[in-house]
Design an enzyme around this catalytic site. Structure first.
Site, short mmCIF file in Angstrom:
data_model
loop_
_atom_site.label_atom_id
_atom_site.label_comp_id
_atom_site.label_asym_id
_atom_site.label_seq_id
_atom_site.Cartn_x
_atom_site.Cartn_y
_atom_site.Cartn_z
N LYS A 171 7.28 -5.25 59.21
CA LYS A 171 7.13 -6.56 57.87
C LYS A 171 6.42 -6.56 56.43
CE LYS A 171 7.48 -10.29 60.74
NZ LYS A 171 6.80 -11.86 61.32
N ARG B 268 5.94 -9.82 69.37
CA ARG B 268 6.91 -9.67 68.38
C ARG B 268 7.51 -8.58 68.40
NH1 ARG B 268 7.87 -13.95 65.30
NH2 ARG B 268 8.03 -15.35 67.15
#
Length: 186
Positions: free
Chosen positions: A135, A172
């Site tokens: 991210k 995840r």
């Protein structure tokens, strides 16, 4: 979601926590399918403008997820079928994402029977999912714009370690083979 569960899906992962499709909670209840409720504000085009948390990002995320959990319980989903996700990077600045990562242990206790919790929440904690993989909040610290770069993968490893240390039950990630030993060691 209904067709996915009928086809064998083992988990409904709702990135909106039931906000975009309130019927998704009814489907989860109908099949008693586990559901992951992510903290969510706005939509992909507006969410970054909604990163205002006057009461503190961790406290607000916890409160907003507690409300989504209460809605899920009222829909008939069993508490043990509810997992929460703080939505790292969704309607959060990089600093806010790091704050959620550093304090994600608090999310497991949303269902604790302590004062000032949402009415109707049963005893016991919830499973927590953290999705830090590649991210942009990692790229900000690493000064790296490439989502699939080696630096982002190393950064993901550090974030996964922090997630496990904070008690995450599920992480995840994109790079499963690379993160498996990170989780084993963390």
């Amino acid at each position: 979601a209904r067709e996915a569960v009928r086809a064998g899906a083992a988990l409904i992962n709702d990135v909106s926590g039931g906000l975009l499709d309130p019927n998704i909670l009814n489907v989860a209840a109908e099949f008693q399918a586990p559901v992951c409720l992510m903290h969510y504000r706005g939509d992909p085009s507006t969410m970054q403008g909604l990163a205002n948390y006057p009461g503190g990002v961790v406290e607000t995320v916890e409160a907003e997820l507690a409300e989504r959990c209460a809605v899920a319980l009222r829909a008939g989903i069993y508490r043990w079928n509810i997992m929460v996700d703080p939505g790292i990077g969704f309607a959060k600045t990089a600093d806010q994402s790091y704050a959620c990562l550093r304090n994600s242990r608090a999310l497991a206790h949303i269902a604790d029977p302590t004062p000032n919790r949402v009415d109707g929440m049963p005893d016991g904690g919830l499973a927590v999912l953290i999705g830090p993989s590649r991210k942009s909040f990692l790229g900000k610290v690493l000064q790296d714009d490439g989502a699939a770069s080696a630096a982002r993968i190393w950064g993901t490893g550090a974030a996964v370690t922090a997630s496990v240390e904070q008690g995450a039950h599920v992480v995840r990630v994109h790079d499963v083979a690379e993160m498996r030993p990170v989780v084993a060691i963390a």
